[in-house]
Design a protein around this motif. Sequence first.
Motif, PDB file in Angstrom:
ATOM      1  N   ASN A  79     -36.979  11.058 -46.126  1.00 57.18           N
ATOM      2  CA  ASN A  79     -36.218   9.842 -45.790  1.00 57.18           C
ATOM      3  C   ASN A  79     -36.305   9.441 -44.325  1.00 57.18           C
ATOM      4  OD1 ASN A  79     -35.253   9.115 -48.298  1.00 57.18           O
ATOM      5  ND2 ASN A  79     -33.471  10.460 -48.140  1.00 57.18           N
ATOM      6  N   GLU A  80     -37.504   9.386 -43.805  1.00 56.28           N
ATOM      7  CA  GLU A  80     -37.705   8.943 -42.420  1.00 56.28           C
ATOM      8  C   GLU A  80     -37.187   7.525 -42.226  1.00 56.28           C
ATOM      9  OE1 GLU A  80     -40.099  10.126 -44.369  1.00 56.28           O
ATOM     10  OE2 GLU A  80     -40.666  12.044 -43.453  1.00 56.28           O
ATOM     11  N   ARG A  81     -37.323   6.743 -43.283  1.00 49.13           N
ATOM     12  CA  ARG A  81     -36.909   5.338 -43.220  1.00 49.13           C
ATOM     13  C   ARG A  81     -35.419   5.205 -42.841  1.00 49.13           C
ATOM     14  NH1 ARG A  81     -37.411  -0.263 -45.874  1.00 49.13           N
ATOM     15  NH2 ARG A  81     -35.613  -0.960 -44.688  1.00 49.13           N
ATOM     16  N   THR A  82     -34.586   6.067 -43.405  1.00 53.59           N
ATOM     17  CA  THR A  82     -33.151   6.054 -43.090  1.00 53.59           C
ATOM     18  C   THR A  82     -32.925   6.202 -41.593  1.00 53.59           C
ATOM     19  OG1 THR A  82     -32.876   7.226 -45.157  1.00 53.59           O
ATOM     20  CG2 THR A  82     -30.963   7.138 -43.734  1.00 53.59           C
ATOM     21  N   ILE A  83     -33.736   7.060 -40.977  1.00 58.26           N
ATOM     22  CA  ILE A  83     -33.634   7.287 -39.535  1.00 58.26           C
ATOM     23  C   ILE A  83     -33.994   6.005 -38.775  1.00 58.26           C
ATOM     24  CG2 ILE A  83     -34.672   8.549 -37.591  1.00 58.26           C
ATOM     25  CD1 ILE A  83     -33.038  10.380 -39.266  1.00 58.26           C
ATOM     26  N   ARG A  84     -35.074   5.376 -39.204  1.00 57.71           N
ATOM     27  CA  ARG A  84     -35.502   4.153 -38.487  1.00 57.71           C
ATOM     28  C   ARG A  84     -34.468   3.044 -38.647  1.00 57.71           C
ATOM     29  NH1 ARG A  84     -40.569   5.711 -40.845  1.00 57.71           N
ATOM     30  NH2 ARG A  84     -41.673   7.006 -39.317  1.00 57.71           N
ATOM     31  N   ASP A  85     -33.843   2.950 -39.820  1.00 58.81           N
ATOM     32  CA  ASP A  85     -32.762   1.969 -40.013  1.00 58.81           C
ATOM     33  C   ASP A  85     -31.634   2.238 -39.025  1.00 58.81           C
ATOM     34  OD1 ASP A  85     -33.983   0.613 -42.087  1.00 58.81           O
ATOM     35  OD2 ASP A  85     -33.084   1.875 -43.643  1.00 58.81           O
ATOM     36  N   PHE A  86     -31.256   3.490 -38.908  1.00 58.31           N
ATOM     37  CA  PHE A  86     -30.193   3.868 -37.971  1.00 58.31           C
ATOM     38  C   PHE A  86     -30.577   3.469 -36.544  1.00 58.31           C
ATOM     39  CE2 PHE A  86     -28.765   6.691 -34.658  1.00 58.31           C
ATOM     40  CZ  PHE A  86     -27.385   6.659 -34.814  1.00 58.31           C
ATOM     41  N   LEU A  87     -31.807   3.744 -36.169  1.00 57.14           N
ATOM     42  CA  LEU A  87     -32.256   3.465 -34.798  1.00 57.14           C
ATOM     43  C   LEU A  87     -32.187   1.972 -34.497  1.00 57.14           C
ATOM     44  CD1 LEU A  87     -35.273   5.948 -34.580  1.00 57.14           C
ATOM     45  CD2 LEU A  87     -33.018   6.188 -33.494  1.00 57.14           C
ATOM     46  N   VAL A  88     -32.631   1.151 -35.450  1.00 58.49           N
ATOM     47  CA  VAL A  88     -32.589  -0.298 -35.260  1.00 58.49           C
ATOM     48  C   VAL A  88     -31.142  -0.766 -35.108  1.00 58.49           C
ATOM     49  CG1 VAL A  88     -33.008  -2.527 -36.370  1.00 58.49           C
ATOM     50  CG2 VAL A  88     -34.741  -0.732 -36.488  1.00 58.49           C
ATOM     51  N   GLN A  89     -30.278  -0.275 -36.000  1.00 55.89           N
ATOM     52  CA  GLN A  89     -28.868  -0.692 -35.966  1.00 55.89           C
ATOM     53  C   GLN A  89     -28.193  -0.314 -34.664  1.00 55.89           C
ATOM     54  OE1 GLN A  89     -27.295   1.063 -39.557  1.00 55.89           O
ATOM     55  NE2 GLN A  89     -28.612  -0.292 -40.758  1.00 55.89           N
ATOM     56  N   ASN A  90     -28.679   0.712 -34.019  1.00 54.88           N
ATOM     57  CA  ASN A  90     -28.048   1.181 -32.790  1.00 54.88           C
ATOM     58  C   ASN A  90     -28.853   0.853 -31.548  1.00 54.88           C
ATOM     59  OD1 ASN A  90     -25.472   2.763 -33.612  1.00 54.88           O
ATOM     60  ND2 ASN A  90     -27.028   3.284 -35.123  1.00 54.88           N
ATOM     61  N   GLN A  91     -29.701  -0.144 -31.695  1.00 53.07           N
ATOM     62  CA  GLN A  91     -30.488  -0.679 -30.574  1.00 53.07           C
ATOM     63  C   GLN A  91     -31.337   0.366 -29.854  1.00 53.07           C
ATOM     64  OE1 GLN A  91     -28.317  -3.938 -28.715  1.00 53.07           O
ATOM     65  NE2 GLN A  91     -29.631  -3.764 -26.915  1.00 53.07           N
ATOM     66  N   TYR A  92     -32.002   1.170 -30.670  1.00 48.80           N
ATOM     67  CA  TYR A  92     -32.954   2.146 -30.138  1.00 48.80           C
ATOM     68  C   TYR A  92     -34.378   1.622 -30.331  1.00 48.80           C
ATOM     69  CZ  TYR A  92     -30.123   6.209 -28.926  1.00 48.80           C
ATOM     70  OH  TYR A  92     -29.267   7.075 -28.308  1.00 48.80           O
ATOM     71  N   GLU A  93     -35.240   2.034 -29.425  1.00 46.25           N
ATOM     72  CA  GLU A  93     -36.649   1.705 -29.555  1.00 46.25           C
ATOM     73  C   GLU A  93     -37.431   2.990 -29.832  1.00 46.25           C
ATOM     74  OE1 GLU A  93     -40.318  -0.150 -26.896  1.00 46.25           O
ATOM     75  OE2 GLU A  93     -38.330   0.091 -25.986  1.00 46.25           O
ATOM     76  N   ILE A  94     -38.316   2.926 -30.807  1.00 47.31           N
ATOM     77  CA  ILE A  94     -39.153   4.098 -31.122  1.00 47.31           C
ATOM     78  C   ILE A  94     -40.307   4.137 -30.124  1.00 47.31           C
ATOM     79  CG2 ILE A  94     -40.663   5.158 -32.853  1.00 47.31           C
ATOM     80  CD1 ILE A  94     -38.827   3.804 -34.981  1.00 47.31           C
ATOM     81  N   VAL A  95     -40.387   5.211 -29.359  1.00 46.63           N
ATOM     82  CA  VAL A  95     -41.418   5.278 -28.314  1.00 46.63           C
ATOM     83  C   VAL A  95     -42.553   6.246 -28.653  1.00 46.63           C
ATOM     84  CG1 VAL A  95     -40.025   4.429 -26.410  1.00 46.63           C
ATOM     85  CG2 VAL A  95     -39.965   6.864 -26.968  1.00 46.63           C
ATOM     86  N   GLU A  96     -42.279   7.190 -29.555  1.00 52.29           N
ATOM     87  CA  GLU A  96     -43.335   8.127 -29.968  1.00 52.29           C
ATOM     88  C   GLU A  96     -43.128   8.481 -31.429  1.00 52.29           C
ATOM     89  OE1 GLU A  96     -45.612   9.979 -27.859  1.00 52.29           O
ATOM     90  OE2 GLU A  96     -44.640  10.033 -25.883  1.00 52.29           O
TER      91      GLU A  96
END
Length: 229
Positions: A124-141
Amino acid sequence: HLSKRLQVVADLVDEGARLADIGSDHAYLPCYLVEKNKIEWAVAGEVVQGPYQNAKKEVESRSLHDRIAVRLGDGLAVLSPSDSINTVTIAGMGGSLIQSILEKGMEESKITGTEVLILQPNINERTIRDFLVQNQYEIVEETIVEENRKIYEIIKAVPSDNPLTYSEKELLFGPILLEAKPVAFIKKWKSMQQKNQYILSQMEKSESPDEKKLNTLRKELNLIEEVLS
Ligand code: SAM
């Protein structure tokens, strides 16, 4: 000596970080980072008695107790403001569990959303990315590694000044992995394709299939086909 998977997590930790490793088990990750002098200080958090004892023993036997605080508790509840944590690692759990630990930590102000996050969900990596977007995080690596016939994704995210959006495809496959398409990535999604095709064929045989699930599955399969072609 760390496993290949934990080595990737370790490599993504910034020099001089004040680290909280949640679900630390043997505390191998913080021990390694402190011994390499890559970080000053860390908290190793564990919610289960056995792994907590493992972590304590490991830290004691390597004489690192001045630099690693081993604490028993649920998720980020082990942290206090005076720890001044600026980096959180959570590895080897499902994506939904990681997400709920982070969400609870935010609600209880154990983290502020300004910490660097390095996350290694088993599923469920997708769940993590949803969380990151909702909390204004940027994926850098993003890295993907194969170890003992299992494939793991590792995601590093930092707080962003402006809200970000990722496409459906980026959320599912990872914006950086999608660009690079490394060997392990292709392998993972080929196997996911087969798995989903099988599930779909079984569902289509059923008398009253769950239409919503069918649609989600079909959509995902289409995306996988696109990405693999
Ligand atoms: N992080 C290590 C690694 O990646 O090798 C250990 C992973 S181990 C599979 C997962 C650990 O997370 C277990 O030791 C478990 O007790 C711990 N854990 C699960 N839920 C937790 C929670 N809510 N808070 C703290 N630890 C948790």
